[in-house]
Design an enzyme around this catalytic site. Structure first.
Site, PDB file in Angstrom:
ATOM      1  N   ASP A 102       0.833  -1.187   0.000  1.00 12.62           N
ATOM      2  CA  ASP A 102       0.000   0.000   0.000  1.00 12.62           C
ATOM      3  C   ASP A 102       0.876   1.248   0.000  1.00 12.62           C
ATOM      4  OD1 ASP A 102      -2.101  -1.771   0.283  1.00 12.62           O
ATOM      5  OD2 ASP A 102      -2.202  -1.525   2.464  1.00 12.62           O
ATOM      6  N   ILE A 103       0.268   2.383  -0.329  1.00 15.67           N
ATOM      7  CA  ILE A 103       1.018   3.632  -0.426  1.00 15.67           C
ATOM      8  C   ILE A 103       1.669   4.010   0.912  1.00 15.67           C
ATOM      9  CG2 ILE A 103      -1.016   5.074   0.039  1.00 15.67           C
ATOM     10  CD1 ILE A 103       0.128   7.082  -2.008  1.00 15.67           C
TER      11      ILE A 103
END
Length: 230
Positions: A102-103
């Protein structure tokens, strides 16, 4: 490979533009100016553009990257910078992440242009283990390790998660090892037991452990042994 095709790949330009650059005498092969795009290159050919040597790609490539926060693992994203920003490699756009993060998740990302190799890492059939260092908002309950070992019922999921091992490092920091990769799985598992993940860092994929000498945003090629582990 033809010279014009090589230039097109290396410079990320069309063959028509490559032909224009050749006519402008901006390309040399083994130190000699070449204007014919049909010239055949060998593995030993030394091609330079404006005096800068262009590297020949001779086979699949494999790298480990220490991903920082704020970057996505897709190769193209209109809203966020991607991890390709860090890869100073020829035709880096052909590389992809074998298992995304994920970011806001940091740590180990494996980058390759070998689709079969990455499939062995990401396919649910292979149960490739991944280890994460997790920081929690609340102290972890005493029974969570047993719940994770038995399997957790995630929201909107039909089946329980596969058994996961949990090592408690401190009341609010744990290390978890999974053998599957459902959407946002680590965060959802802790949410299911009433806690919240505030930081998530991947340390290991299979037998490959993140090189502790790599600062966030740095990368290195995988060793032969690391590549052969999948």
């Amino acid at each position: 490979m033809r010279l014009d095709k090589f230039l097109s790949q290396q410079l990320e330009i069309s063959r028509a533009i490559a032909a224009r650059e050749l006519r402008a005498k901006r390309v040399t092969v083994d130190g000699e100016i070449v204007r014919d795009g049909a010239v055949k290159l060998t593995a030993d050919s030394q091609v330079a553009y404006d005096g800068n040597l262009l590297q020949m790609q001779t086979g699949p490539r494999y790298f480990m990257l220490n991903k920082p926060q704020g970057y996505v693992c897709s190769t193209d994203d209109p809203l966020h910078p991607t991890v390709l920003y860090f890869l100073e490699e020829p035709v880096a756009y052909k590389l992809h992440a074998a298992g995304r993060l994920d970011i806001d998740t940091t740590g180990l990302v494996l980058m390759t242009d070998d689709g079969q190799w990455s499939h062995r890492i990401t396919s649910p059939r292979h149960h490739c283990e991944k280890t994460y260092l997790v920081t929690l908002a609340e102290p972890i309950a005493d029974d969570v390790a047993a719940q994770f070992a038995a399997g957790i019922q995630l929201h909107n999921e039909k089946n329980l998660t596969q058994p996961a091992s949990l090592a408690i490092l401190s009341p609010q920091q744990v290390r978890i090892t999974l053998s599957e990769g459902r959407y946002h799985q680590v965060k959802r598992m802790f949410a299911a037991v009433g806690n919240h993940v505030t930081a998530l860092h991947r340390e290991r994929i299979g037998d490959v452990v993140l090189d502790e000498t790599l600062e966030p945003g740095e990368y290195r090629p995988l060793t032969a042994a690391e590549i052969a582990g999948f």
